[in-house]
Design a protein around this motif. Structure first.
Motif, PDB file in Angstrom:
ATOM      1  N   TYR A   8      67.609 -81.510  48.124  1.00 51.51           N
ATOM      2  CA  TYR A   8      66.473 -82.294  47.657  1.00 51.51           C
ATOM      3  C   TYR A   8      65.138 -81.677  48.081  1.00 51.51           C
ATOM      4  O   TYR A   8      64.218 -81.539  47.273  1.00 51.51           O
ATOM      5  CB  TYR A   8      66.633 -83.720  48.199  1.00 51.51           C
ATOM      6  CG  TYR A   8      65.389 -84.543  48.244  1.00 51.51           C
ATOM      7  CD1 TYR A   8      64.908 -85.151  47.096  1.00 51.51           C
ATOM      8  CD2 TYR A   8      64.687 -84.710  49.425  1.00 51.51           C
ATOM      9  CE1 TYR A   8      63.762 -85.917  47.135  1.00 51.51           C
ATOM     10  CE2 TYR A   8      63.550 -85.479  49.477  1.00 51.51           C
ATOM     11  CZ  TYR A   8      63.087 -86.075  48.321  1.00 51.51           C
ATOM     12  OH  TYR A   8      61.950 -86.820  48.350  1.00 51.51           O
ATOM     13  N   GLU A   9      65.032 -81.286  49.342  1.00 47.13           N
ATOM     14  CA  GLU A   9      63.775 -80.732  49.853  1.00 47.13           C
ATOM     15  C   GLU A   9      63.406 -79.428  49.148  1.00 47.13           C
ATOM     16  O   GLU A   9      62.230 -79.152  48.917  1.00 47.13           O
ATOM     17  CB  GLU A   9      63.859 -80.504  51.364  1.00 47.13           C
ATOM     18  CG  GLU A   9      63.889 -81.768  52.188  1.00 47.13           C
ATOM     19  CD  GLU A   9      65.292 -82.299  52.401  1.00 47.13           C
ATOM     20  OE1 GLU A   9      66.270 -81.582  52.087  1.00 47.13           O
ATOM     21  OE2 GLU A   9      65.411 -83.443  52.874  1.00 47.13           O
ATOM     22  N   ASP A  10      64.408 -78.623  48.816  1.00 45.64           N
ATOM     23  CA  ASP A  10      64.148 -77.370  48.107  1.00 45.64           C
ATOM     24  C   ASP A  10      63.539 -77.632  46.733  1.00 45.64           C
ATOM     25  O   ASP A  10      62.614 -76.937  46.309  1.00 45.64           O
ATOM     26  CB  ASP A  10      65.447 -76.566  47.935  1.00 45.64           C
ATOM     27  CG  ASP A  10      66.030 -76.127  49.255  1.00 45.64           C
ATOM     28  OD1 ASP A  10      65.264 -75.943  50.228  1.00 45.64           O
ATOM     29  OD2 ASP A  10      67.265 -75.969  49.321  1.00 45.64           O
ATOM     30  N   LEU A  11      64.070 -78.631  46.043  1.00 48.99           N
ATOM     31  CA  LEU A  11      63.546 -78.947  44.709  1.00 48.99           C
ATOM     32  C   LEU A  11      62.126 -79.510  44.779  1.00 48.99           C
ATOM     33  O   LEU A  11      61.294 -79.184  43.942  1.00 48.99           O
ATOM     34  CB  LEU A  11      64.481 -79.927  43.997  1.00 48.99           C
ATOM     35  CG  LEU A  11      65.847 -79.364  43.619  1.00 48.99           C
ATOM     36  CD1 LEU A  11      66.716 -80.469  43.023  1.00 48.99           C
ATOM     37  CD2 LEU A  11      65.708 -78.214  42.650  1.00 48.99           C
ATOM     38  N   VAL A  12      61.859 -80.332  45.785  1.00 45.82           N
ATOM     39  CA  VAL A  12      60.500 -80.859  45.957  1.00 45.82           C
ATOM     40  C   VAL A  12      59.535 -79.706  46.258  1.00 45.82           C
ATOM     41  O   VAL A  12      58.424 -79.664  45.734  1.00 45.82           O
ATOM     42  CB  VAL A  12      60.461 -81.942  47.057  1.00 45.82           C
ATOM     43  CG1 VAL A  12      59.034 -82.337  47.394  1.00 45.82           C
ATOM     44  CG2 VAL A  12      61.251 -83.168  46.618  1.00 45.82           C
ATOM     45  N   LYS A  17      59.049 -83.704  41.292  1.00 40.01           N
ATOM     46  CA  LYS A  17      58.713 -84.970  41.929  1.00 40.01           C
ATOM     47  C   LYS A  17      59.947 -85.471  42.669  1.00 40.01           C
ATOM     48  O   LYS A  17      61.079 -85.128  42.320  1.00 40.01           O
ATOM     49  CB  LYS A  17      58.267 -85.979  40.882  1.00 40.01           C
ATOM     50  CG  LYS A  17      56.958 -85.578  40.228  1.00 40.01           C
ATOM     51  CD  LYS A  17      56.521 -86.582  39.216  1.00 40.01           C
ATOM     52  CE  LYS A  17      55.208 -86.126  38.584  1.00 40.01           C
ATOM     53  NZ  LYS A  17      54.750 -87.051  37.555  1.00 40.01           N
ATOM     54  N   PRO A  18      59.757 -86.277  43.726  1.00 37.98           N
ATOM     55  CA  PRO A  18      60.907 -86.726  44.528  1.00 37.98           C
ATOM     56  C   PRO A  18      62.021 -87.389  43.719  1.00 37.98           C
ATOM     57  O   PRO A  18      63.197 -87.106  43.942  1.00 37.98           O
ATOM     58  CB  PRO A  18      60.288 -87.696  45.525  1.00 37.98           C
ATOM     59  CG  PRO A  18      58.893 -87.184  45.692  1.00 37.98           C
ATOM     60  CD  PRO A  18      58.491 -86.692  44.328  1.00 37.98           C
ATOM     61  N   ASN A  19      61.679 -88.267  42.798  1.00 41.85           N
ATOM     62  CA  ASN A  19      62.725 -88.916  42.008  1.00 41.85           C
ATOM     63  C   ASN A  19      63.438 -87.930  41.093  1.00 41.85           C
ATOM     64  O   ASN A  19      64.649 -88.040  40.880  1.00 41.85           O
ATOM     65  CB  ASN A  19      62.159 -90.073  41.186  1.00 41.85           C
ATOM     66  CG  ASN A  19      61.941 -91.306  42.024  1.00 41.85           C
ATOM     67  OD1 ASN A  19      62.509 -91.435  43.105  1.00 41.85           O
ATOM     68  ND2 ASN A  19      61.108 -92.213  41.546  1.00 41.85           N
TER      69      ASN A  19
END
Length: 69
Positions: A8-12, A17-19
């Motif tokens: 998740y953190e890599d994509l942010v 966006k977080p969602n």
């Protein structure tokens, strides 16, 4: 050969966006479970292979941490 995992953190950090990042990880987990990897059915699994994220987003990920050393 080192396999690249995405969380998740890599994509942010890439600008999602977080969602969106959570949805991409969730869909990648479903894809991996569908391909026959029941490990990804776990609730606490937060990292998925980069190729699963690539199939969903269409982005290509390369491991830039491994240099030509």
């Amino acid at each position: 050969m080192k396999k690249l995992l995405i969380n998740y953190e890599d994509l942010v950090a890439l600008g999602f966006k977080p969602n969106q990042a959570r949805t991409i990880i969730r869909n990648a987990k479903k894809l991996m479970a569908k391909k026959g990897y029941p490990f990804y059915n776990g609730k606490r699994v937060g990292s998925v292979p980069a190729y699963a994220v690539s199939e969903i987003t269409g982005l290509s990920f390369s491991d830039k941490t491994e240099g030509g050393n």
